[in-house]
Design an enzyme around this catalytic site. Structure first.
Site, PDB file in Angstrom:
ATOM      1  N   LYS A 188       0.852  -1.201   0.000  1.00 27.48           N
ATOM      2  CA  LYS A 188       0.000   0.000   0.000  1.00 27.48           C
ATOM      3  C   LYS A 188       0.879   1.239   0.000  1.00 27.48           C
ATOM      4  CE  LYS A 188      -2.014   2.849   2.909  1.00 27.48           C
ATOM      5  NZ  LYS A 188      -1.951   4.061   2.087  1.00 27.48           N
ATOM      6  N   CYS A 298      13.095  10.800   7.864  1.00 26.63           N
ATOM      7  CA  CYS A 298      12.788  10.252   9.197  1.00 26.63           C
ATOM      8  C   CYS A 298      13.971  10.393  10.146  1.00 26.63           C
ATOM      9  CB  CYS A 298      12.344   8.809   9.091  1.00 26.63           C
ATOM     10  SG  CYS A 298      13.460   7.830   8.124  1.00 26.63           S
ATOM     11  N   GLU A 395       8.024  15.066  16.245  1.00 25.24           N
ATOM     12  CA  GLU A 395       8.624  15.051  14.916  1.00 25.24           C
ATOM     13  C   GLU A 395       7.938  16.078  14.018  1.00 25.24           C
ATOM     14  OE1 GLU A 395       8.085  11.511  12.577  1.00 25.24           O
ATOM     15  OE2 GLU A 395      10.181  11.642  11.947  1.00 25.24           O
TER      16      GLU A 395
END
Ligand code: NAP
Ligand code: MG
Length: 495
Positions: A188, A298, A395
């Site tokens: 996905k 990230c 974050e």
């Protein structure tokens, strides 16, 4: 949905088939549902992709299950699987430019960066093709009446759920080892960036991957992703994305069939800068580590711990550099930074900057979206941040650097501050005192530590997190282990 093309700045870009890819065929969702795909450089809708509902996920799982149980892939020799992965890598290289154009169109990253990403995709698929046949078991020294060996076997059907920041590369990091090990997969893509993986599906057919080995279900996380995470006939889910979603996936796995889970999640990575560092190198690294890929990395070095002695001149240079960064149309040559991926992301990033200002941080540059179409947010520097502010805890996933000053001679307190975060993906230290660098490096709670360098990656080097940055490793031989389970096989050796 027939093939279409779009024209951006007079460049015609051919779109892939935007249906689902199930059992080797492109097929619409049974309900006919679709969702819009946008170019973040102009905020225009450029395509509609089929939107997989749970019944479509069921179809994809059946196709993957059938392909797995048939043995056409799982029982083929590792050498043969490796050969087909290498062929796919060759086709990615052959279609480097069309794939890179799709990546820029979908994600907004500069075209030159997209070219680099797609090259890495080809290298990744080829690497796992090459090491497929190194998946080996052991023979064990049990009693003389028996022979005992271990086999490393694929799990079966793997669900791969990936984010939008490096769409095709994050797919390749999971597809490579999952397929090399003999699993069949359902992928996905993120709702924002389905295009390049759909093109890869076309290429997988051309490479000769058997139908059902690689399936794609486009859609939104809360429907399509959730159907994968809770599916009773998926054996393993590998996820890259936010920590919040990682927790949902783990819950769904636990409540359904205890499918295996590996999670590559977010980060709040510290960079510790001492006065004796090679400051020119550090400046390059700190800059790239927070502003490359529009800051949507990230393992971005988002918390800069700078020693009081050098903080001011260092941050001054960095700010000047940020101000001269060329932000604009990602298809234009010489552009260093494109738009953020979506309006949602733009608002999120800006919200964090505003909250930091309210909590006492000082904005040195950036901090406002550019006054033009597209989700452009300039490189932003926040000074006088403390490690307890929201901006230092959560974050941001955007081009925003937080500078935290330290002047402590007690190493352990700076290590404690760097480790004072829920995350543990990466960390970097800059000092020419190698004893000090190693002392700190061994004490940082992060899955990847860089000493006098940063953002270093290699296919052979495992990547993944400590703490709430997840578990399991992408890349290297370690990733093969994420997609295999061990069978202990006993045989009698006595007449
Ligand atoms: P996200 O919202 O967690 O989405 C990641 C993927 O999960 C997308 O495909 C998303 O689908 C899907 N998803 C959302 N909700 C779901 C649910 N309930 N069940 C199953 N799947 C679901 O993260 P993102 O905002 O796209 O990506 C940014 C995050 O990824 C950052 O936190 C970043 O640090 C992390 N990241 C980590 C790494 C690493 O290697 N550690 C690498 C890249 C990014 P939709 O997009 O359709 O909602
Ligand atoms: Mg898009």
């Amino acid at each position: 949905m027939a093939k279409q093309s779009v024209s951006i700045n007079n460049i015609d870009i051919e779109l892939p088939n935007c249906n689902l890819f199930i059992g080797g065929e492109f097929t619409p969702a049974l309900s006919g549902a679709t969702f819009p795909v946008e170019y973040p450089g102009s905020e225009e809708t450029i395509a509609h992709a089929a939107y997989a509902q749970p019944e479509d996920v069921d179809r994809a799982v059946s196709a993957a299950r059938q392909a797995f149980e048939s043995g056409i892939w799982s029982r083929a020799s590792a050498h043969k699987r490796g050969y087909l992965l290498s062929r796919l890598a060759d086709l990615v290289e052959k279609h480097l430019e069309p794939l890179a154009r799709l990546e820029t169109l979908d994600n907004g990253k500069p075209y030159s960066s997209a070219l680099g990403d797609i090259r890495s995709v080809a290298f990744c698929l080829r690497y796992y093709g090459q090491i497929a046949s190194t998946i080996e078991g052991e023979s064990l020294p049990v009693n003389d009446d028996h022979l005992c060996v271990t086999l490393r076997e694929p799990y079966g059907v793997c669900g791969l759920i990936i984010p939008w920041n490096y769409p095709l590369l994050m797919a390749a990091w999971k597809l490579g080892p999952a397929l090399a090990a003999g699993n069949t997969v359902i992928l996905k893509p993120a709702e924002q960036t389905p295009l390049s993986v759909l093109k890869l599906a076309e290429l997988s057919r051309e490479a000769g991957l058997p139908p059902g080995v690689f399936n794609i279900v486009n859609g939104y996380g809360e429907v399509t992703g959730a159907a994968i995470a809770s599916h009773p006939d998926i054996d393993k889910v590998a996820f890259t994305g936010s920590t919040a979603t990682g927790k949902l996936i783990m819950q769904a796995a636990a409540q359904s069939n205890l499918k295996r889970v590996s999670l590559e999640l977010g980060g709040k990575s510290p960079v510790i800068l001492f006065p004796d560092a090679k400051l020119d190198t550090a400046l390059e690294d700190v800059f790239g580590g927070i502003y490359d890929n529009q800051g949507q990395i990230c393992c971005a070095g988002s918390r800069l711990f700078a020693h009081k002695k050098i903080k001011e001149p260092f941050v001054e240079q960095l700010t000047a550099r940020a101000q001269s960064r060329v932000v604009g149309d990602p298809f234009e040559e010489g552009i260093e930074q494109g738009p953020l991926v979506s309006s949602e992301q733009l608002e999120r990033v800006h919200g964090y900057v505003e909250s930091a200002k309210q909590q006492g941080a000082r904005l040195l540059t950036g901090g406002e979206r550019l006054n033009r179409k597209g989700y452009f947010y300039p490189p932003t520097v926040l000074d006088q941040v403390s490690n307890s502010m929201t901006i230092a805890r959560e974050e941001v996933f955007g081009p925003v650097l937080s500078v935290i000053e330290f002047d402590d001679h007690a190493l352990d307190s700076i290590i404690a501050a760097a480790n004072d975060t829920d995350y543990g993906l990466a960390a970097a230290v800059y000092t020419q005192d190698m004893d000090r660098a190693l002392y700190i490096g061994k004490r940082l709670k992060a899955g990847v530590v860089w000493l006098n360098c940063s953002q270093k990656f290699d296919l052979v080097a495992p990547f993944g997190g400590y703490k709430q940055s997840g578990f399991g490793r992408d890349l290297g031989r370690h990733a093969l282990h994420e997609y295999t389970q061990i069978k202990t096989l006993w045989m009698r050796a006595k007449p």
